[in-house]
Design a protein around this motif. Structure first.
Motif, PDB file in Angstrom:
ATOM      1  N   MET A   1       0.918  -1.325  -0.078  1.00 40.93           N
ATOM      2  CA  MET A   1      -0.127   0.172   0.028  1.00 40.93           C
ATOM      3  C   MET A   1       0.952   1.342  -0.045  1.00 40.93           C
ATOM      4  SD  MET A   1      -2.698   0.852   0.489  1.00 40.93           S
ATOM      5  CE  MET A   1      -4.097   2.426   0.406  1.00 40.93           C
ATOM      6  N   GLN A   2       1.708   1.739   1.094  1.00 39.78           N
ATOM      7  CA  GLN A   2       3.099   2.878   0.920  1.00 39.78           C
ATOM      8  C   GLN A   2       3.389   2.674  -0.159  1.00 39.78           C
ATOM      9  OE1 GLN A   2       2.678   4.219   3.373  1.00 39.78           O
ATOM     10  NE2 GLN A   2       4.309   5.029   2.183  1.00 39.78           N
ATOM     11  N   GLU A   3       3.710   1.904  -0.511  1.00 40.49           N
ATOM     12  CA  GLU A   3       4.395   1.744  -2.294  1.00 40.49           C
ATOM     13  C   GLU A   3       3.487   2.697  -3.578  1.00 40.49           C
ATOM     14  OE1 GLU A   3       6.775  -0.736  -5.947  1.00 40.49           O
ATOM     15  OE2 GLU A   3       6.139  -2.094  -3.567  1.00 40.49           O
ATOM     16  N   CYS A   4       2.581   2.201  -3.243  1.00 43.59           N
ATOM     17  CA  CYS A   4       1.880   2.322  -4.271  1.00 43.59           C
ATOM     18  C   CYS A   4       1.355   4.058  -4.303  1.00 43.59           C
ATOM     19  CB  CYS A   4      -0.347   1.996  -4.037  1.00 43.59           C
ATOM     20  SG  CYS A   4      -1.287   2.471  -4.868  1.00 43.59           S
ATOM     21  N   GLU A   5       1.161   4.461  -3.084  1.00 41.54           N
ATOM     22  CA  GLU A   5       0.919   6.032  -2.244  1.00 41.54           C
ATOM     23  C   GLU A   5       2.250   7.008  -2.383  1.00 41.54           C
ATOM     24  OE1 GLU A   5       0.201   6.081   1.761  1.00 41.54           O
ATOM     25  OE2 GLU A   5      -1.231   4.697   1.242  1.00 41.54           O
ATOM     26  N   ASN A   6       3.724   6.189  -3.255  1.00 45.13           N
ATOM     27  CA  ASN A   6       4.704   7.172  -3.132  1.00 45.13           C
ATOM     28  C   ASN A   6       4.525   6.753  -4.848  1.00 45.13           C
ATOM     29  OD1 ASN A   6       5.566   6.712  -1.052  1.00 45.13           O
ATOM     30  ND2 ASN A   6       6.721   4.962  -0.948  1.00 45.13           N
ATOM     31  N   LYS A   7       4.620   5.722  -5.361  1.00 44.00           N
ATOM     32  CA  LYS A   7       4.189   5.847  -6.737  1.00 44.00           C
ATOM     33  C   LYS A   7       3.198   6.998  -7.128  1.00 44.00           C
ATOM     34  CE  LYS A   7       6.101   1.429  -8.300  1.00 44.00           C
ATOM     35  NZ  LYS A   7       5.582   0.231  -8.740  1.00 44.00           N
ATOM     36  N   VAL A   8       2.005   7.222  -6.643  1.00 47.98           N
ATOM     37  CA  VAL A   8       1.341   8.023  -7.113  1.00 47.98           C
ATOM     38  C   VAL A   8       1.715   9.369  -6.703  1.00 47.98           C
ATOM     39  CG1 VAL A   8      -1.031   9.315  -6.454  1.00 47.98           C
ATOM     40  CG2 VAL A   8      -0.974   6.739  -6.707  1.00 47.98           C
ATOM     41  N   SER A   9       2.211   9.595  -5.419  1.00 48.76           N
ATOM     42  CA  SER A   9       2.863  11.159  -4.716  1.00 48.76           C
ATOM     43  C   SER A   9       3.940  11.526  -5.614  1.00 48.76           C
ATOM     44  CB  SER A   9       3.006  11.249  -4.116  1.00 48.76           C
ATOM     45  OG  SER A   9       3.916  12.098  -3.174  1.00 48.76           O
ATOM     46  N   SER A  10       4.625  10.425  -6.999  1.00 44.48           N
ATOM     47  CA  SER A  10       5.723  11.132  -7.238  1.00 44.48           C
ATOM     48  C   SER A  10       4.995  11.354  -8.678  1.00 44.48           C
ATOM     49  CB  SER A  10       6.763   9.619  -7.730  1.00 44.48           C
ATOM     50  OG  SER A  10       7.279   9.470  -6.474  1.00 44.48           O
ATOM     51  N   LEU A  11       4.576  10.498  -9.158  1.00 47.15           N
ATOM     52  CA  LEU A  11       3.321  11.114 -10.435  1.00 47.15           C
ATOM     53  C   LEU A  11       2.824  12.899 -10.164  1.00 47.15           C
ATOM     54  CD1 LEU A  11       1.470   7.566 -11.362  1.00 47.15           C
ATOM     55  CD2 LEU A  11       3.621   8.537 -12.830  1.00 47.15           C
ATOM     56  N   GLN A  12       1.970  12.702  -9.606  1.00 51.64           N
ATOM     57  CA  GLN A  12       1.710  13.502  -9.070  1.00 51.64           C
ATOM     58  C   GLN A  12       2.775  15.413  -9.312  1.00 51.64           C
ATOM     59  OE1 GLN A  12      -0.541  13.432  -5.327  1.00 51.64           O
ATOM     60  NE2 GLN A  12      -3.010  13.606  -6.000  1.00 51.64           N
ATOM     61  N   PHE A  13       4.120  14.913  -8.526  1.00 55.08           N
ATOM     62  CA  PHE A  13       4.497  15.756  -8.853  1.00 55.08           C
ATOM     63  C   PHE A  13       5.041  16.274 -10.063  1.00 55.08           C
ATOM     64  CE2 PHE A  13       9.401  16.795  -8.268  1.00 55.08           C
ATOM     65  CZ  PHE A  13       9.649  17.686  -8.269  1.00 55.08           C
ATOM     66  N   ILE A  14       5.324  15.036 -10.979  1.00 56.69           N
ATOM     67  CA  ILE A  14       5.867  14.442 -12.353  1.00 56.69           C
ATOM     68  C   ILE A  14       4.402  16.073 -12.852  1.00 56.69           C
ATOM     69  CG2 ILE A  14       6.544  13.593 -14.188  1.00 56.69           C
ATOM     70  CD1 ILE A  14       7.139  11.535 -12.721  1.00 56.69           C
ATOM     71  N   MET A  15       3.133  15.575 -12.409  1.00 59.15           N
ATOM     72  CA  MET A  15       3.191  16.652 -13.505  1.00 59.15           C
ATOM     73  C   MET A  15       2.730  18.267 -12.724  1.00 59.15           C
ATOM     74  SD  MET A  15       1.462  14.660 -15.875  1.00 59.15           S
ATOM     75  CE  MET A  15       0.282  15.801 -16.499  1.00 59.15           C
ATOM     76  N   ARG A  16       3.347  17.791 -11.982  1.00 57.64           N
ATOM     77  CA  ARG A  16       3.171  19.045 -11.250  1.00 57.64           C
ATOM     78  C   ARG A  16       4.146  20.469 -11.868  1.00 57.64           C
ATOM     79  NH1 ARG A  16       5.681  21.008  -5.794  1.00 57.64           N
ATOM     80  NH2 ARG A  16       5.681  23.594  -4.962  1.00 57.64           N
ATOM     81  N   VAL A  17       5.607  19.714 -12.079  1.00 58.90           N
ATOM     82  CA  VAL A  17       6.357  20.152 -13.231  1.00 58.90           C
ATOM     83  C   VAL A  17       6.442  20.176 -14.429  1.00 58.90           C
ATOM     84  CG1 VAL A  17       9.081  19.949 -13.445  1.00 58.90           C
ATOM     85  CG2 VAL A  17       8.824  18.898 -11.281  1.00 58.90           C
ATOM     86  N   LEU A  18       5.973  19.513 -14.795  1.00 58.62           N
ATOM     87  CA  LEU A  18       5.776  18.968 -16.436  1.00 58.62           C
ATOM     88  C   LEU A  18       4.962  19.002 -16.838  1.00 58.62           C
ATOM     89  CD1 LEU A  18       8.056  15.967 -17.169  1.00 58.62           C
ATOM     90  CD2 LEU A  18       9.048  18.598 -16.930  1.00 58.62           C
ATOM     91  N   GLY A  19       3.438  18.954 -16.059  1.00 61.87           N
ATOM     92  CA  GLY A  19       2.166  19.316 -16.709  1.00 61.87           C
ATOM     93  C   GLY A  19       1.241  20.083 -16.850  1.00 61.87           C
ATOM     94  N   GLY A  20       0.398  20.093 -18.204  1.00 62.42           N
ATOM     95  CA  GLY A  20      -0.180  21.599 -18.857  1.00 62.42           C
ATOM     96  C   GLY A  20       0.487  21.547 -19.880  1.00 62.42           C
TER      97      GLY A  20
END
Length: 109
Positions: A1-20
């Motif tokens: 479960m923690q690994e999944c949350e870490n991956k989601v958090s990482s993807l959210q950060f990527i979208m913040r940096v590169l998204g839009g």
């Protein structure tokens, strides 16, 4: 479960940096070196000065882009990738390679 949350958090950060719509366009221009605001405005076709300023501030706040102001008349402002921003170069290269491959695969359909 923690690994999944870490991956989601990482993807959210990527979208913040590169998204839009604009961030990858801006980063791809800075990939080749420093640019002044007006240069970026000309080269990132379709972006308004207000949106360019907002996106640059976002990238600067994250630590990907640095802003340097020169005491000239009028004031000159340059943007460049930070040391951390330069770590995106291999990722941008991979995205470009993926794009070329993807387009060629879809051209044959």
């Amino acid at each position: 479960m923690q690994e999944c949350e870490n991956k989601v958090s990482s993807l959210q950060f990527i979208m913040r940096v590169l998204g839009g719509k604009w961030k990858i366009h801006i980063l791809s221009k800075l990939y080749f070196g420093k640019k002044r605001f007006k240069e970026l405005e000309r080269e990132v076709v379709g972006i308004s000065p207000k949106m360019l300023s907002k996106e640059l501030k976002d990238l600067e706040a994250i630590g990907i882009v640095k802003r340097t102001t020169f005491n000239t008349v009028p004031i000159t402002v340059e943007y460049d990738l930070t040391k951390e921003g330069l770590t995106l170069k291999p990722i941008l290269d991979q995205l470009m390679e993926w794009s070329i491959e993807f387009k060629s695969l879809n051209a044959s359909r």
